[in-house]
Design a protein around this motif. Sequence first.
Motif, PDB file in Angstrom:
ATOM      1  N   SER A 125       2.475  -5.221  -4.894  1.00 39.28           N
ATOM      2  CA  SER A 125       3.343  -5.060  -6.071  1.00 39.28           C
ATOM      3  C   SER A 125       3.646  -6.391  -6.739  1.00 39.28           C
ATOM      4  O   SER A 125       4.642  -6.527  -7.441  1.00 39.28           O
ATOM      5  CB  SER A 125       4.655  -4.379  -5.657  1.00 39.28           C
ATOM      6  N   SER A 126       2.772  -7.381  -6.536  1.00 41.58           N
ATOM      7  CA  SER A 126       3.048  -8.730  -7.038  1.00 41.58           C
ATOM      8  C   SER A 126       3.116  -8.810  -8.551  1.00 41.58           C
ATOM      9  O   SER A 126       3.812  -9.661  -9.103  1.00 41.58           O
ATOM     10  CB  SER A 126       1.992  -9.703  -6.508  1.00 41.58           C
ATOM     11  N   SER A 127       2.396  -7.929  -9.254  1.00 39.83           N
ATOM     12  CA  SER A 127       2.418  -7.969 -10.714  1.00 39.83           C
ATOM     13  C   SER A 127       3.491  -7.057 -11.300  1.00 39.83           C
ATOM     14  O   SER A 127       3.612  -6.940 -12.515  1.00 39.83           O
ATOM     15  CB  SER A 127       1.055  -7.556 -11.276  1.00 39.83           C
ATOM     16  N   GLU A 128       4.292  -6.415 -10.423  1.00 43.39           N
ATOM     17  CA  GLU A 128       5.285  -5.450 -10.892  1.00 43.39           C
ATOM     18  C   GLU A 128       6.713  -5.904 -10.621  1.00 43.39           C
ATOM     19  O   GLU A 128       7.640  -5.120 -10.806  1.00 43.39           O
ATOM     20  CB  GLU A 128       5.073  -4.097 -10.203  1.00 43.39           C
ATOM     21  N   GLN A 129       6.901  -7.132 -10.145  1.00 43.89           N
ATOM     22  CA  GLN A 129       8.236  -7.580  -9.766  1.00 43.89           C
ATOM     23  C   GLN A 129       9.190  -7.512 -10.959  1.00 43.89           C
ATOM     24  O   GLN A 129       8.900  -8.006 -12.039  1.00 43.89           O
ATOM     25  CB  GLN A 129       8.186  -9.014  -9.221  1.00 43.89           C
ATOM     26  N   GLY A 130      10.332  -6.878 -10.722  1.00 47.78           N
ATOM     27  CA  GLY A 130      11.342  -6.751 -11.766  1.00 47.78           C
ATOM     28  C   GLY A 130      11.101  -5.594 -12.716  1.00 47.78           C
ATOM     29  O   GLY A 130      11.886  -5.376 -13.643  1.00 47.78           O
ATOM     30  N   GLN A 131      10.026  -4.821 -12.505  1.00 47.19           N
ATOM     31  CA  GLN A 131       9.715  -3.699 -13.363  1.00 47.19           C
ATOM     32  C   GLN A 131      10.008  -2.387 -12.645  1.00 47.19           C
ATOM     33  O   GLN A 131       9.837  -2.276 -11.434  1.00 47.19           O
ATOM     34  CB  GLN A 131       8.238  -3.725 -13.783  1.00 47.19           C
ATOM     35  N   LYS A 132      10.431  -1.388 -13.403  1.00 41.73           N
ATOM     36  CA  LYS A 132      10.669  -0.066 -12.853  1.00 41.73           C
ATOM     37  C   LYS A 132       9.360   0.724 -12.867  1.00 41.73           C
ATOM     38  O   LYS A 132       8.481   0.464 -13.687  1.00 41.73           O
ATOM     39  CB  LYS A 132      11.732   0.668 -13.675  1.00 41.73           C
ATOM     40  N   PRO A 133       9.216   1.685 -11.935  1.00 40.23           N
ATOM     41  CA  PRO A 133       8.007   2.502 -11.935  1.00 40.23           C
ATOM     42  C   PRO A 133       7.788   3.169 -13.297  1.00 40.23           C
ATOM     43  O   PRO A 133       8.708   3.729 -13.879  1.00 40.23           O
ATOM     44  CB  PRO A 133       8.284   3.543 -10.847  1.00 40.23           C
ATOM     45  N   SER A 134       6.567   3.098 -13.810  1.00 42.77           N
ATOM     46  CA  SER A 134       6.258   3.649 -15.121  1.00 42.77           C
ATOM     47  C   SER A 134       5.997   5.148 -15.041  1.00 42.77           C
ATOM     48  O   SER A 134       5.730   5.703 -13.967  1.00 42.77           O
ATOM     49  CB  SER A 134       5.038   2.945 -15.709  1.00 42.77           C
ATOM     50  N   LEU A 135       6.060   5.809 -16.207  1.00 45.33           N
ATOM     51  CA  LEU A 135       5.749   7.236 -16.280  1.00 45.33           C
ATOM     52  C   LEU A 135       4.298   7.483 -15.882  1.00 45.33           C
ATOM     53  O   LEU A 135       3.986   8.490 -15.229  1.00 45.33           O
ATOM     54  CB  LEU A 135       6.006   7.746 -17.699  1.00 45.33           C
ATOM     55  N   LYS A 136       3.428   6.545 -16.258  1.00 39.85           N
ATOM     56  CA  LYS A 136       2.018   6.679 -15.901  1.00 39.85           C
ATOM     57  C   LYS A 136       1.834   6.712 -14.392  1.00 39.85           C
ATOM     58  O   LYS A 136       1.060   7.533 -13.864  1.00 39.85           O
ATOM     59  CB  LYS A 136       1.219   5.519 -16.494  1.00 39.85           C
ATOM     60  N   GLN A 137       2.556   5.834 -13.670  1.00 37.02           N
ATOM     61  CA  GLN A 137       2.443   5.795 -12.212  1.00 37.02           C
ATOM     62  C   GLN A 137       2.947   7.090 -11.604  1.00 37.02           C
ATOM     63  O   GLN A 137       2.350   7.632 -10.663  1.00 37.02           O
ATOM     64  CB  GLN A 137       3.242   4.606 -11.661  1.00 37.02           C
ATOM     65  N   ALA A 138       4.049   7.631 -12.143  1.00 40.28           N
ATOM     66  CA  ALA A 138       4.587   8.897 -11.636  1.00 40.28           C
ATOM     67  C   ALA A 138       3.595  10.033 -11.834  1.00 40.28           C
ATOM     68  O   ALA A 138       3.398  10.877 -10.942  1.00 40.28           O
ATOM     69  CB  ALA A 138       5.912   9.213 -12.328  1.00 40.28           C
ATOM     70  N   LEU A 139       2.942  10.054 -12.994  1.00 39.75           N
ATOM     71  CA  LEU A 139       1.954  11.094 -13.270  1.00 39.75           C
ATOM     72  C   LEU A 139       0.737  10.950 -12.365  1.00 39.75           C
ATOM     73  O   LEU A 139       0.147  11.956 -11.935  1.00 39.75           O
ATOM     74  CB  LEU A 139       1.527  11.036 -14.739  1.00 39.75           C
ATOM     75  N   LEU A 140       0.358   9.711 -12.060  1.00 37.25           N
ATOM     76  CA  LEU A 140      -0.764   9.489 -11.154  1.00 37.25           C
ATOM     77  C   LEU A 140      -0.457  10.025  -9.757  1.00 37.25           C
ATOM     78  O   LEU A 140      -1.317  10.639  -9.112  1.00 37.25           O
ATOM     79  CB  LEU A 140      -1.087   7.993 -11.077  1.00 37.25           C
ATOM     80  N   VAL A 141       0.765   9.781  -9.295  1.00 33.60           N
ATOM     81  CA  VAL A 141       1.159  10.255  -7.967  1.00 33.60           C
ATOM     82  C   VAL A 141       1.131  11.779  -7.927  1.00 33.60           C
ATOM     83  O   VAL A 141       0.558  12.392  -7.004  1.00 33.60           O
ATOM     84  CB  VAL A 141       2.560   9.731  -7.601  1.00 33.60           C
ATOM     85  N   VAL A 142       1.755  12.409  -8.916  1.00 31.85           N
ATOM     86  CA  VAL A 142       1.803  13.875  -8.961  1.00 31.85           C
ATOM     87  C   VAL A 142       0.392  14.450  -9.077  1.00 31.85           C
ATOM     88  O   VAL A 142       0.034  15.414  -8.377  1.00 31.85           O
ATOM     89  CB  VAL A 142       2.675  14.351 -10.140  1.00 31.85           C
ATOM     90  N   GLY A 143      -0.425  13.862  -9.952  1.00 32.69           N
ATOM     91  CA  GLY A 143      -1.791  14.349 -10.130  1.00 32.69           C
ATOM     92  C   GLY A 143      -2.641  14.186  -8.881  1.00 32.69           C
ATOM     93  O   GLY A 143      -3.414  15.093  -8.522  1.00 32.69           O
ATOM     94  N   ALA A 144      -2.503  13.049  -8.207  1.00 33.92           N
ATOM     95  CA  ALA A 144      -3.283  12.802  -6.994  1.00 33.92           C
ATOM     96  C   ALA A 144      -2.916  13.789  -5.898  1.00 33.92           C
ATOM     97  O   ALA A 144      -3.786  14.326  -5.208  1.00 33.92           O
ATOM     98  CB  ALA A 144      -3.059  11.369  -6.509  1.00 33.92           C
ATOM     99  N   VAL A 145      -1.617  14.035  -5.723  1.00 33.25           N
ATOM    100  CA  VAL A 145      -1.166  14.967  -4.697  1.00 33.25           C
ATOM    101  C   VAL A 145      -1.640  16.384  -5.013  1.00 33.25           C
ATOM    102  O   VAL A 145      -2.129  17.107  -4.129  1.00 33.25           O
ATOM    103  CB  VAL A 145       0.367  14.931  -4.565  1.00 33.25           C
ATOM    104  N   ALA A 146      -1.513  16.809  -6.271  1.00 30.29           N
ATOM    105  CA  ALA A 146      -1.910  18.166  -6.657  1.00 30.29           C
ATOM    106  C   ALA A 146      -3.411  18.376  -6.469  1.00 30.29           C
ATOM    107  O   ALA A 146      -3.845  19.395  -5.901  1.00 30.29           O
ATOM    108  CB  ALA A 146      -1.513  18.428  -8.113  1.00 30.29           C
TER     109      ALA A 146
END
Length: 314
Positions: A125-146
């Motif tokens: 997560s070195s390039s994400e420090q100080g950033q909140k999880p994006s909507l794109k990342q949430a959709l990727l997680v949901v899509g991958a699991v489904a």
Amino acid sequence: MDPNLLYWRSQGQSFFSRLRIWCNLLDPSSLLASDAEIQKARSLLVSGEKPNEEDEHAWTLSLSSVHADSGAVIPTVFRPPALLPISAPLVVASLVPHRGVTPALFWQFLLQSYSAGFNYTNRNSSSEQGQKPSLKQALLVVGAVAYATCAGAVPQIVIHRLGISAVPLQVFFRSILPIPLSAALASFNMYTIRSEESENGIQVFDSKGNPVGISKAAGEKAVRDTALSRAALLGTTAAVPNLLFFFLQRTRLFQRNSLLATPVRHMSAAIVLGLMIPVSFSLFPQLGTIERENLEKELQDAAVDGHLFYHRGL
């Protein structure tokens, strides 16, 4: 560079040294440590003193419970020592030849959901420090699991929807197809959940441990290596129990006592998973290296020793 990464650099450059370290770190008793104990151990290591035998417990807590990029304590259920106790029943249940489609989907959903959470929590997560999880990342997680849930239940879906009764076909869908399917889905889950590392890049370090920039090439290599290790973990766990069952069912003992087949298959799957977790974690270094010629042009000058270092994640 984080103390955890410095430790891996000095102690974990060979496969067998990494295997020895992981066998120690995966002790479930470390999960009983409180956040206060972990932070205390962490502060001892951050002070800059070189590790010694008295600090062994502090190193164990830091390496198994603290994220090497953010320095934050990892949630208990997603720490490496929790992988076997939590995933073993899920893996065993997902490999069972279920009588219906619904149980197969249910156990696949639990397994893929936990795998996604573990992969995401232990990513780079070195390039994400100080950033909140994006909507794109949430959709990727949901899509991958489904997707992985449905794909993982394909053998059961085919058997029950098509009414397959031929023994050779049932053996193929119940015992052979799950082996490459398990490996492929484990790799797919990893690639999808951590795809932003390839797109955005990860932090790379020079030989002195100083950060020199963000590299997409290093991110691609980190994700690829970890996906291969996860495929080896789940593929082997699916293969060995089926092969063992194939040979044992031909023995007189199992022909006379058919009820032994199920517990032996379940126990062998759990044992193989437990043995393969430290092996899969050790296949590639936690502090990986990427050669100068494989780096972006703007980072090649920083690789004075011919390579740069990066945190692979887990």
